[in-house]
Design an enzyme around this catalytic site. Structure first.
Site, PDB file in Angstrom:
ATOM      1  N   ARG A 140       0.070  -0.552  15.900  1.00  0.00           N
ATOM      2  CA  ARG A 140       1.396  -0.284  15.318  1.00  0.00           C
ATOM      3  C   ARG A 140       2.396   0.039  16.427  1.00  0.00           C
ATOM      4  NH1 ARG A 140       1.102   4.352  10.963  1.00  0.00           N
ATOM      5  NH2 ARG A 140       0.250   2.780   9.565  1.00  0.00           N
ATOM      6  N   ARG A 187       5.784  10.826  13.834  1.00  0.00           N
ATOM      7  CA  ARG A 187       5.681   9.357  13.771  1.00  0.00           C
ATOM      8  C   ARG A 187       7.041   8.702  14.049  1.00  0.00           C
ATOM      9  NH1 ARG A 187       1.200   7.750  10.700  1.00  0.00           N
ATOM     10  NH2 ARG A 187      -0.508   9.214  11.020  1.00  0.00           N
ATOM     11  N   LYS A 204      -0.039  14.327  10.211  1.00  0.00           N
ATOM     12  CA  LYS A 204       1.104  13.485  10.548  1.00  0.00           C
ATOM     13  C   LYS A 204       2.424  14.152  10.147  1.00  0.00           C
ATOM     14  CE  LYS A 204      -0.489  10.180   7.776  1.00  0.00           C
ATOM     15  NZ  LYS A 204      -0.658   9.070   6.817  1.00  0.00           N
ATOM     16  N   LYS A 213       6.738  13.228   9.547  1.00  0.00           N
ATOM     17  CA  LYS A 213       7.676  12.105   9.438  1.00  0.00           C
ATOM     18  C   LYS A 213       9.126  12.559   9.304  1.00  0.00           C
ATOM     19  CE  LYS A 213       4.115   9.194   7.473  1.00  0.00           C
ATOM     20  NZ  LYS A 213       3.648   8.399   6.321  1.00  0.00           N
ATOM     21  N   CYS A 222       2.263  -1.658  -0.554  1.00  0.00           N
ATOM     22  CA  CYS A 222       1.610  -1.317   0.716  1.00  0.00           C
ATOM     23  C   CYS A 222       0.629  -2.418   1.096  1.00  0.00           C
ATOM     24  CB  CYS A 222       0.874   0.007   0.565  1.00  0.00           C
ATOM     25  SG  CYS A 222      -0.625  -0.154  -0.428  1.00  0.00           S
ATOM     26  N   CYS A 234      -6.889  -2.361   4.951  1.00  0.00           N
ATOM     27  CA  CYS A 234      -6.847  -0.901   4.830  1.00  0.00           C
ATOM     28  C   CYS A 234      -8.201  -0.355   4.375  1.00  0.00           C
ATOM     29  CB  CYS A 234      -5.766  -0.487   3.841  1.00  0.00           C
ATOM     30  SG  CYS A 234      -5.767   1.299   3.628  1.00  0.00           S
ATOM     31  N   CYS A 286      -3.993   2.689  -3.353  1.00  0.00           N
ATOM     32  CA  CYS A 286      -4.691   3.973  -3.530  1.00  0.00           C
ATOM     33  C   CYS A 286      -3.630   5.064  -3.635  1.00  0.00           C
ATOM     34  CB  CYS A 286      -5.659   4.221  -2.361  1.00  0.00           C
ATOM     35  SG  CYS A 286      -4.892   4.984  -0.923  1.00  0.00           S
ATOM     36  N   CYS A 313       1.474   5.064   0.437  1.00  0.00           N
ATOM     37  CA  CYS A 313       2.186   4.384   1.528  1.00  0.00           C
ATOM     38  C   CYS A 313       3.385   3.571   1.035  1.00  0.00           C
ATOM     39  CB  CYS A 313       1.240   3.469   2.288  1.00  0.00           C
ATOM     40  SG  CYS A 313      -0.119   4.360   3.053  1.00  0.00           S
TER      41      CYS A 313
HETATM   42 FE1  SRM Z   1       0.365   4.987   5.177  1.00  0.00          FE
HETATM   43  C1  SRM Z   1      -2.813   5.917   5.779  1.00  0.00           C
HETATM   44  C2  SRM Z   1      -0.336   1.838   6.000  1.00  0.00           C
HETATM   45  C3  SRM Z   1       3.667   4.335   5.286  1.00  0.00           C
HETATM   46  C4  SRM Z   1       0.979   7.865   3.398  1.00  0.00           C
HETATM   47  N1  SRM Z   1      -1.285   4.069   5.851  1.00  0.00           N
HETATM   48  C5  SRM Z   1      -2.507   4.628   6.069  1.00  0.00           C
HETATM   49  C6  SRM Z   1      -3.460   3.654   6.755  1.00  0.00           C
HETATM   50  C7  SRM Z   1      -3.345   3.838   8.231  1.00  0.00           C
HETATM   51  C8  SRM Z   1      -4.936   3.717   6.280  1.00  0.00           C
HETATM   52  C9  SRM Z   1      -5.893   4.583   7.046  1.00  0.00           C
HETATM   53  O1  SRM Z   1      -5.620   5.784   7.279  1.00  0.00           O
HETATM   54  O2  SRM Z   1      -6.969   4.081   7.381  1.00  0.00           O
HETATM   55  C10 SRM Z   1      -2.828   2.336   6.273  1.00  0.00           C
HETATM   56  C11 SRM Z   1      -3.076   1.125   7.158  1.00  0.00           C
HETATM   57  C12 SRM Z   1      -3.167  -0.109   6.311  1.00  0.00           C
HETATM   58  C13 SRM Z   1      -3.138  -1.371   7.067  1.00  0.00           C
HETATM   59  O3  SRM Z   1      -4.151  -2.095   7.058  1.00  0.00           O
HETATM   60  O4  SRM Z   1      -2.116  -1.696   7.660  1.00  0.00           O
HETATM   61  C14 SRM Z   1      -1.388   2.754   6.054  1.00  0.00           C
HETATM   62  N2  SRM Z   1       1.450   3.420   5.673  1.00  0.00           N
HETATM   63  C15 SRM Z   1       0.988   2.172   5.888  1.00  0.00           C
HETATM   64  C16 SRM Z   1       2.126   1.174   5.973  1.00  0.00           C
HETATM   65  C17 SRM Z   1       1.846  -0.003   6.901  1.00  0.00           C
HETATM   66  C18 SRM Z   1       2.439   0.686   4.543  1.00  0.00           C
HETATM   67  C19 SRM Z   1       3.535  -0.340   4.393  1.00  0.00           C
HETATM   68  O5  SRM Z   1       3.481  -1.007   3.364  1.00  0.00           O
HETATM   69  O6  SRM Z   1       4.428  -0.486   5.229  1.00  0.00           O
HETATM   70  C20 SRM Z   1       3.249   2.112   6.433  1.00  0.00           C
HETATM   71  C21 SRM Z   1       3.300   2.301   7.927  1.00  0.00           C
HETATM   72  C22 SRM Z   1       4.510   3.084   8.342  1.00  0.00           C
HETATM   73  C23 SRM Z   1       4.679   3.251   9.832  1.00  0.00           C
HETATM   74  O7  SRM Z   1       5.230   2.348  10.475  1.00  0.00           O
HETATM   75  O8  SRM Z   1       4.305   4.305  10.338  1.00  0.00           O
HETATM   76  C24 SRM Z   1       2.792   3.409   5.768  1.00  0.00           C
HETATM   77  N3  SRM Z   1       2.020   5.966   4.532  1.00  0.00           N
HETATM   78  C25 SRM Z   1       3.292   5.461   4.576  1.00  0.00           C
HETATM   79  C26 SRM Z   1       4.156   6.243   3.743  1.00  0.00           C
HETATM   80  C27 SRM Z   1       5.634   5.979   3.518  1.00  0.00           C
HETATM   81  C28 SRM Z   1       6.491   6.566   4.608  1.00  0.00           C
HETATM   82  O9  SRM Z   1       5.993   7.086   5.595  1.00  0.00           O
HETATM   83  O10 SRM Z   1       7.700   6.501   4.460  1.00  0.00           O
HETATM   84  C29 SRM Z   1       3.380   7.254   3.186  1.00  0.00           C
HETATM   85  C30 SRM Z   1       3.850   8.287   2.130  1.00  0.00           C
HETATM   86  C31 SRM Z   1       4.720   9.334   2.714  1.00  0.00           C
HETATM   87  C32 SRM Z   1       3.907  10.441   3.290  1.00  0.00           C
HETATM   88  O11 SRM Z   1       3.423  10.300   4.413  1.00  0.00           O
HETATM   89  O12 SRM Z   1       3.708  11.435   2.602  1.00  0.00           O
HETATM   90  C33 SRM Z   1       2.044   7.078   3.704  1.00  0.00           C
HETATM   91  N4  SRM Z   1      -0.730   6.667   4.734  1.00  0.00           N
HETATM   92  C34 SRM Z   1      -0.313   7.695   3.934  1.00  0.00           C
HETATM   93  C35 SRM Z   1      -1.421   8.583   3.717  1.00  0.00           C
HETATM   94  C36 SRM Z   1      -1.394   9.900   2.885  1.00  0.00           C
HETATM   95  C37 SRM Z   1      -0.947  11.049   3.718  1.00  0.00           C
HETATM   96  C38 SRM Z   1      -1.070  12.362   2.997  1.00  0.00           C
HETATM   97  O13 SRM Z   1      -0.215  13.206   3.166  1.00  0.00           O
HETATM   98  O14 SRM Z   1      -2.053  12.572   2.283  1.00  0.00           O
HETATM   99  C39 SRM Z   1      -2.528   8.028   4.406  1.00  0.00           C
HETATM  100  C40 SRM Z   1      -3.954   8.598   4.481  1.00  0.00           C
HETATM  101  C41 SRM Z   1      -4.078   9.716   5.449  1.00  0.00           C
HETATM  102  O15 SRM Z   1      -3.199  10.011   6.249  1.00  0.00           O
HETATM  103  O16 SRM Z   1      -5.145  10.345   5.382  1.00  0.00           O
HETATM  104  C42 SRM Z   1      -2.056   6.819   5.017  1.00  0.00           C
HETATM  105 FE1  SF4 Z   2      -4.039   1.815   2.270  1.00  0.00          FE
HETATM  106 FE2  SF4 Z   2      -3.674   3.479   0.280  1.00  0.00          FE
HETATM  107 FE3  SF4 Z   2      -1.868   3.313   2.198  1.00  0.00          FE
HETATM  108 FE4  SF4 Z   2      -2.093   1.344   0.508  1.00  0.00          FE
HETATM  109  S1  SF4 Z   2      -1.498   3.444  -0.021  1.00  0.00           S
HETATM  110  S2  SF4 Z   2      -1.981   1.128   2.756  1.00  0.00           S
HETATM  111  S3  SF4 Z   2      -4.249   1.328   0.080  1.00  0.00           S
HETATM  112  S4  SF4 Z   2      -3.910   4.051   2.444  1.00  0.00           S
END
Ligand code: SRM
Ligand code: SF4
Length: 596
Positions: free
Chosen positions: A71, A139, A220, A222, A443, A449, A488, A492
């Site tokens: 990333r 981030r 993390k 943000k 997402c 993922c 899930c 995201c």
């Molecule tokens: Fe996310 C984890 C993809 C934005 C909440 N996110 C992941 C992972 C890395 C899975 C993993 O931990 O193994 C995913 C990778 C999937 C893949 O194959 O690419 C993933 N997240 C994404 C992206 C690519 C989704 C998208 O459609 O664009 C976004 C990347 C943003 C970036 O450039 O950094 C992405 N993730 C978000 C957002 C939205 C935002 O940030 O505005 C959220 C919700 C807001 C928040 O953080 O509360 C988000 N991602 C999570 C979470 C839950 C965090 C939590 O507080 O519980 C995880 C899981 C974790 O961290 O344990 C996660």
């Molecule tokens: Fe993966 Fe869940 Fe984030 Fe979708 S919402 S990219 S399934 S961790």
């Protein structure tokens, strides 16, 4: 031997170094062991396996098909044409597509272990970075995508870059592992430049990070900056939201919100999404220091026993907003803070199509289906179109928070040329799209993922194909209605403040949340615990028909819902606090037993 906790791995990593350097270049290892896998995230990469192949390989007794997602981060989504071209080149070493992220970053999936160093090194030499794109640190900092040429937008871009620089982690591990010791300062926006004498981000003493200490943040973190009235960065979903207030055409100061965040787990009532809440207003000169005070308050007070409750939103909930504010103020001696100002944020949408940017030039926001830039047979040739535009016009590229691309600084005389290149490669403007489709997002989910429970990116376009005719039939094609999907409950795709949020819980089964708002300022409630993918459009129809029948003149879906329905938050704040207290007590008891 019990598995080391993430906290122990960070503590013992000597500045996030561990054995990562040796293990990533050890050709005898098909994949990284657990500890290096944890550290790898701070360096901007996740180890993954192809989940489409998992069952088959397992049956054949073979190892998983391991690879890495890398990333790149860029404050406010800004990249030069050269940086875009570099990622386009690099994706030939990956799965062949670029995935734009909804935090304005770029992901390359499917990079094989032996190629990771080359990819990260190339990104750094282009002036961008992967440092801290993932991991328990700040981030990518989001900012308004529209390249409006006025003093306010210029200052806000500077602010996103100041924040990005302030919160880079500092250890020589990054340079040593990926750059053979060369020190490269990310040169946001301005393009490639390698200067070994600059303030040495990568050269601080081992494990002695001035902001993060030895254990970094509990989770993390943000940050997003919004310029009113646009809420494209989805301010209330951020740990920290920043909104400038303008006096005489300049940013006088900023209102800061804290404690937004969307991750939750199905059925675990001690986890839930929260919207950010107003903290304070502070003069522009003190904004970055104020954010540092918030970050260190989280560093010192966040939950380090239970990662599920470690985000800032839980710290704010546990301390209470007033105590949290007092602690932040205590960390800003001699700096005056004021009550937060009222915010006027209208929509999370991108304004697709052509616009004047204020300096005689134009920008165009181009729709990218689910943020996936590829050359799919029979579909739009996004890669080819953007490559040709980058090569011929050399214009800046901006990734939007809705995973679209803005091509900026276009001379009016080149407008037709851009349109012709897009059309030649089948990349159409969105005439004929419903307004809902223009802003809908899913997402990534399967196949990359590791956490996904169901499909998301690969199925939402098909679901929208069934929802579009309903919208048209009911005369709602131009209504601002926000659909978001995730594979899930981690959230995201930011589903929990959408009008409709489909949240994966098992293959082809989705929890359905309804009643957020396209303004991004209200949480949706859980309407249906489990709906089959093919039944989602039918459930949506029921709400749309009621909206059509009951709406007042000019009322949007979100306002109709708020007026006529009660949004059932899941869990309620009261339930959440009871569950959180019980969970915390249980963990404390376990710790005592373990210590005995
Ligand atoms: Fe996310 C984890 C993809 C934005 C909440 N996110 C992941 C992972 C890395 C899975 C993993 O931990 O193994 C995913 C990778 C999937 C893949 O194959 O690419 C993933 N997240 C994404 C992206 C690519 C989704 C998208 O459609 O664009 C976004 C990347 C943003 C970036 O450039 O950094 C992405 N993730 C978000 C957002 C939205 C935002 O940030 O505005 C959220 C919700 C807001 C928040 O953080 O509360 C988000 N991602 C999570 C979470 C839950 C965090 C939590 O507080 O519980 C995880 C899981 C974790 O961290 O344990 C996660
Ligand atoms: Fe993966 Fe869940 Fe984030 Fe979708 S919402 S990219 S399934 S961790």
């Amino acid at each position: 031997m019990s598995k080391a906790s993430v906290e122990d791995i960070k503590l013992e990593s000597q500045g996030l170094r561990g054995k990562l350097g040796e293990e990533i270049s050890d050709a005898g290892l098909s994949h990284l062991p657990d500890e290096s896998n944890v550290l790898m995230k701070f360096h901007g990469s996740y180890q993954q396996d192809d989940r489409d192949l998992r069952a088959k390989l397992n049956k054949e007794g073979k190892d998983k098909a391991w690879s890495f997602m890398i990333r790149s981060k860029m404050p406010g989504g800004r990249a030069s044409a050269e940086q875009w071209l570099l990622h386009d080149d690099l994706c030939n070493k990956a799965s062949g597509s670029i995935r734009l992220t909804n935090r304005q970053g770029i992901q390359l999936h499917g990079v094989l272990k032996g190629g990771v160093k080359e990819v990260i090194s190339s990104v750094c030499h282009s002036g961008l970075s992967t440092m801290g794109a993932c991991g328990d640190v700040v981030r990518n900092t989001m900012g308004p995508a529209a390249p409006i040429k006025d003093a306010v937008h210029a200052d806000v871009q500077v602010l996103t870059e100041e924040l990005s620089n302030r919160f880079l982690w500092r250890s020589t591990a990054y340079a040593d592992i990926w750059l053979d010791g060369e020190k490269i300062e990310p040169n946001w926006e301005k393009g490639p430049e390698v200067n070994p004498d600059v303030r040495a981000v990568t050269a601080a003493p081992e494990g002695d990070d001035p902001i993060y200490g030895k254990v970094y943040l509990p989770r993390k973190f943000k940050i997003g900056v919004a310029v009113e009235p646009s809420n494209d960065v989805d301010l209330y979903s951020q740990d920290v939201g920043i909104v400038p207030h303008v006096v005489d055409g300049k940013v006088e100061g900023c209102t800061i919100t804290v404690g937004g965040g969307f991750g939750m787990s199905h059925g675990q009532l001690n986890t839930r999404p929260f919207l950010g809440q107003p903290l304070l207003y502070i003069k522009r000169a003190n904004v970055v220091d104020a954010i540092e005070a918030i970050v260190t308050t989280q560093r010192d007070n966040g939950n380090r026993t239970e990662r599920k409750n470690a985000r800032l939103k839980y710290t704010v909930q546990t301390m209470g907003i007033d105590a949290f504010r007092a602690e932040v103020q205590r960390r800003l001696p001699g700096i005056e803070t004021f009550p937060a100002k009222e915010l006027k944020l209208e929509t999370v949408e991108d304004h697709l199509g052509w616009h004047e940017q204020g300096d005689g030039k134009l920008y165009v926001a181009v729709y990218v289906n689910m943020g996936r830039v590829d050359n799919k047979e029979g579909g739009p040739q996004y890669r080819a179109a953007f490559r040709e535009i980058a090569e011929t016009l050399k214009c800046p590229f901006i990734i939007t928070p809705n995973t679209n691309v803005i091509l900026a600084d276009i001379e009016p005389a080149d407008k037709d040329k851009v349109d012709a290149i897009l059309a030649k490669h089948g990349v159409v403007h969105t005439d004929g799209f419903t307004r809902a489709r223009k802003v809908a997002h899913a997402c990534v989910a399967l196949p990359t993922c590791g956490l996904s429970l169901s499909e998301s990116e690969r199925v939402l376009p098909g679901i929208l194909d069934k929802i579009d005719p309903i919208l048209r039939e009911l005369g709602l094609a131009d209504e601002p209605i926000l659909f978001r999907m995730t594979g899930c409950p981690n959230g995201c795709g930011r589903p929990y403040n959408a009008d409709f949020g489909f949240v994966g819980r098992a293959p082809n089964k989705y929890a359905m949340f309804v009643g957020g708002s396209i303004r991004g300022d209200r949480l949706a409630g859980l309407e249906f615990k489990s709906v089959l993918g093919e039944d989602l459009p039918g459930k949506v129809r029921e709400f749309l028909e009621a909206f059509k029948a009951e709406r007042k003149d000019g009322e949007i879906f979100a306002d109709w819902f708020a007026r006529t329905r009660t949004t059932g938050e899941a869990p309620t704040p009261e339930q959440f606090h009871i569950e959180l207290a019980e969970r915390t007590a249980k963990l404390a008891a376990q710790k005592v037993v373990a210590a005995e």
